[in-house]
Scaffold this motif. Structure first.
Motif, PDB file in Angstrom:
ATOM      1  N   HIS A  10       0.818  -1.209   0.000  1.00 44.84           N
ATOM      2  CA  HIS A  10       0.000   0.000   0.000  1.00 44.84           C
ATOM      3  C   HIS A  10       0.855   1.263   0.000  1.00 44.84           C
ATOM      4  O   HIS A  10       0.436   2.303  -0.515  1.00 44.84           O
ATOM      5  N   LEU A  11       2.054   1.186   0.516  1.00 44.22           N
ATOM      6  CA  LEU A  11       2.922   2.367   0.569  1.00 44.22           C
ATOM      7  C   LEU A  11       3.349   2.820  -0.824  1.00 44.22           C
ATOM      8  O   LEU A  11       3.655   3.996  -1.028  1.00 44.22           O
ATOM      9  N   TYR A  12       3.345   1.912  -1.783  1.00 43.92           N
ATOM     10  CA  TYR A  12       3.737   2.240  -3.150  1.00 43.92           C
ATOM     11  C   TYR A  12       2.568   2.721  -4.004  1.00 43.92           C
ATOM     12  O   TYR A  12       2.784   3.261  -5.083  1.00 43.92           O
ATOM     13  N   GLU A  13       1.344   2.497  -3.536  1.00 43.64           N
ATOM     14  CA  GLU A  13       0.170   2.800  -4.352  1.00 43.64           C
ATOM     15  C   GLU A  13      -0.741   3.868  -3.767  1.00 43.64           C
ATOM     16  O   GLU A  13      -1.800   4.129  -4.323  1.00 43.64           O
ATOM     17  N   MET A  14      -0.344   4.495  -2.678  1.00 47.76           N
ATOM     18  CA  MET A  14      -1.195   5.523  -2.081  1.00 47.76           C
ATOM     19  C   MET A  14      -1.238   6.747  -2.982  1.00 47.76           C
ATOM     20  O   MET A  14      -0.219   7.160  -3.534  1.00 47.76           O
ATOM     21  N   ASN A  15      -2.423   7.311  -3.116  1.00 43.91           N
ATOM     22  CA  ASN A  15      -2.602   8.527  -3.912  1.00 43.91           C
ATOM     23  C   ASN A  15      -2.632   9.721  -2.962  1.00 43.91           C
ATOM     24  O   ASN A  15      -3.670  10.099  -2.458  1.00 43.91           O
ATOM     25  N   ARG A  16      -1.493  10.294  -2.722  1.00 45.14           N
ATOM     26  CA  ARG A  16      -1.393  11.424  -1.796  1.00 45.14           C
ATOM     27  C   ARG A  16      -1.799  12.750  -2.432  1.00 45.14           C
ATOM     28  O   ARG A  16      -1.903  13.758  -1.741  1.00 45.14           O
ATOM     29  N   ASN A  17      -2.041  12.752  -3.738  1.00 43.17           N
ATOM     30  CA  ASN A  17      -2.346  14.001  -4.442  1.00 43.17           C
ATOM     31  C   ASN A  17      -3.816  14.189  -4.770  1.00 43.17           C
ATOM     32  O   ASN A  17      -4.190  15.227  -5.307  1.00 43.17           O
ATOM     33  N   ASN A  18      -4.652  13.230  -4.484  1.00 42.97           N
ATOM     34  CA  ASN A  18      -6.074  13.326  -4.792  1.00 42.97           C
ATOM     35  C   ASN A  18      -6.708  14.358  -3.862  1.00 42.97           C
ATOM     36  O   ASN A  18      -6.779  14.143  -2.648  1.00 42.97           O
ATOM     37  N   PRO A  19      -7.224  15.467  -4.403  1.00 36.46           N
ATOM     38  CA  PRO A  19      -7.812  16.498  -3.535  1.00 36.46           C
ATOM     39  C   PRO A  19      -9.092  16.037  -2.835  1.00 36.46           C
ATOM     40  O   PRO A  19      -9.493  16.621  -1.840  1.00 36.46           O
ATOM     41  N   LEU A  20      -9.714  14.992  -3.336  1.00 33.68           N
ATOM     42  CA  LEU A  20     -10.936  14.476  -2.726  1.00 33.68           C
ATOM     43  C   LEU A  20     -10.677  13.307  -1.783  1.00 33.68           C
ATOM     44  O   LEU A  20     -11.585  12.858  -1.096  1.00 33.68           O
ATOM     45  N   GLY A  21      -9.458  12.801  -1.763  1.00 36.69           N
ATOM     46  CA  GLY A  21      -9.130  11.630  -0.960  1.00 36.69           C
ATOM     47  C   GLY A  21      -8.591  11.994   0.409  1.00 36.69           C
ATOM     48  O   GLY A  21      -8.642  13.135   0.858  1.00 36.69           O
ATOM     49  N   MET A  22      -8.048  11.007   1.072  1.00 33.52           N
ATOM     50  CA  MET A  22      -7.539  11.158   2.439  1.00 33.52           C
ATOM     51  C   MET A  22      -6.022  11.303   2.460  1.00 33.52           C
ATOM     52  O   MET A  22      -5.401  11.176   3.504  1.00 33.52           O
ATOM     53  N   LYS A  23      -5.405  11.501   1.299  1.00 30.83           N
ATOM     54  CA  LYS A  23      -3.953  11.712   1.177  1.00 30.83           C
ATOM     55  C   LYS A  23      -3.130  10.515   1.649  1.00 30.83           C
ATOM     56  O   LYS A  23      -1.965  10.656   1.991  1.00 30.83           O
ATOM     57  N   GLY A  24      -3.748   9.356   1.713  1.00 31.62           N
ATOM     58  CA  GLY A  24      -3.044   8.149   2.120  1.00 31.62           C
ATOM     59  C   GLY A  24      -2.981   7.928   3.620  1.00 31.62           C
ATOM     60  O   GLY A  24      -2.470   6.914   4.068  1.00 31.62           O
ATOM     61  N   HIS A  25      -3.507   8.865   4.403  1.00 34.85           N
ATOM     62  CA  HIS A  25      -3.399   8.759   5.858  1.00 34.85           C
ATOM     63  C   HIS A  25      -4.153   7.560   6.425  1.00 34.85           C
ATOM     64  O   HIS A  25      -3.647   6.868   7.310  1.00 34.85           O
ATOM     65  N   ILE A  26      -5.357   7.323   5.932  1.00 33.83           N
ATOM     66  CA  ILE A  26      -6.155   6.202   6.446  1.00 33.83           C
ATOM     67  C   ILE A  26      -5.500   4.882   6.064  1.00 33.83           C
ATOM     68  O   ILE A  26      -5.380   3.972   6.890  1.00 33.83           O
ATOM     69  N   ALA A  27      -5.052   4.770   4.821  1.00 31.97           N
ATOM     70  CA  ALA A  27      -4.396   3.536   4.379  1.00 31.97           C
ATOM     71  C   ALA A  27      -3.132   3.279   5.190  1.00 31.97           C
ATOM     72  O   ALA A  27      -2.847   2.138   5.570  1.00 31.97           O
ATOM     73  N   LYS A  28      -2.383   4.324   5.483  1.00 33.22           N
ATOM     74  CA  LYS A  28      -1.158   4.177   6.279  1.00 33.22           C
ATOM     75  C   LYS A  28      -1.486   3.679   7.685  1.00 33.22           C
ATOM     76  O   LYS A  28      -0.861   2.749   8.197  1.00 33.22           O
ATOM     77  N   ARG A  29      -2.480   4.293   8.330  1.00 34.70           N
ATOM     78  CA  ARG A  29      -2.840   3.881   9.691  1.00 34.70           C
ATOM     79  C   ARG A  29      -3.444   2.476   9.706  1.00 34.70           C
ATOM     80  O   ARG A  29      -3.196   1.702  10.618  1.00 34.70           O
ATOM     81  N   TYR A  30      -4.234   2.151   8.673  1.00 34.54           N
ATOM     82  CA  TYR A  30      -4.780   0.796   8.594  1.00 34.54           C
ATOM     83  C   TYR A  30      -3.636  -0.206   8.423  1.00 34.54           C
ATOM     84  O   TYR A  30      -3.619  -1.259   9.062  1.00 34.54           O
ATOM     85  N   GLY A  31      -2.682   0.123   7.577  1.00 36.11           N
ATOM     86  CA  GLY A  31      -1.529  -0.749   7.384  1.00 36.11           C
ATOM     87  C   GLY A  31      -0.744  -0.957   8.669  1.00 36.11           C
ATOM     88  O   GLY A  31      -0.315  -2.073   8.979  1.00 36.11           O
ATOM     89  N   ASP A  32      -0.574   0.119   9.440  1.00 37.68           N
ATOM     90  CA  ASP A  32       0.111   0.001  10.730  1.00 37.68           C
ATOM     91  C   ASP A  32      -0.659  -0.926  11.676  1.00 37.68           C
ATOM     92  O   ASP A  32      -0.062  -1.755  12.368  1.00 37.68           O
ATOM     93  N   LEU A  33      -1.981  -0.774  11.687  1.00 34.29           N
ATOM     94  CA  LEU A  33      -2.811  -1.615  12.546  1.00 34.29           C
ATOM     95  C   LEU A  33      -2.717  -3.078  12.133  1.00 34.29           C
ATOM     96  O   LEU A  33      -2.566  -3.969  12.984  1.00 34.29           O
TER      97      LEU A  33
END
Length: 118
Positions: free
Chosen positions: A44-67
């Motif tokens: 997921h770290l390679y595929e997060m879309n941090r530039n999508n203005p409508l998205g979560m900037k990868g923060h949720i995916a990062k925290r889910y991955g940590d969990l």
């Protein structure tokens, strides 16, 4: 002292005050083998879309991955999904700027949708 689980993935999630429905959803998704392998392998770290203005900037995916890393590490009997809950609460705004409380029963689907919308 509590012993660590005998098996990886057998880690419980602590209730953080009305988070039992969120925890149930997280446990179900955590036991989806292909998805868990994706997150434990850090793909997921390679595929997060941090530039999508409508998205979560990868923060949720990062925290889910940590969990997921914590759940499947086999080092704890229970863990608190606090970082995911806090991050989700910060990112979780409804229409007209009203904050949606995302840890109640009716919003479990919203939690899942926003977690994987990236």
């Amino acid at each position: 002292m509590f012993a660590v689980p005998a098996e990886k993935g057998a880690t419980g999630l602590n209730n953080l005050g009305n988070t039992c429905f969120m925890n149930a959803a997280l446990q179900c998704v955590s036991n989806t083998r292909a998805l868990t392998q994706y997150f434990t392998g850090n793909m997921h770290l390679y595929e997060m879309n941090r530039n999508n203005p409508l998205g979560m900037k990868g923060h949720i995916a990062k925290r889910y991955g940590d969990l997921i890393q914590d759940i499947w590490s086999g080092t704890a009997k229970t863990i608190a999904p606090l970082k995911l809950r806090v991050r989700h609460s910060r990112c979780c705004f409804g229409l007209h700027g009203y904050v949606i409380v995302c840890v109640v029963q009716k919003n479990v689907m919203y939690i899942l949708i926003t977690a994987f919308e990236q």
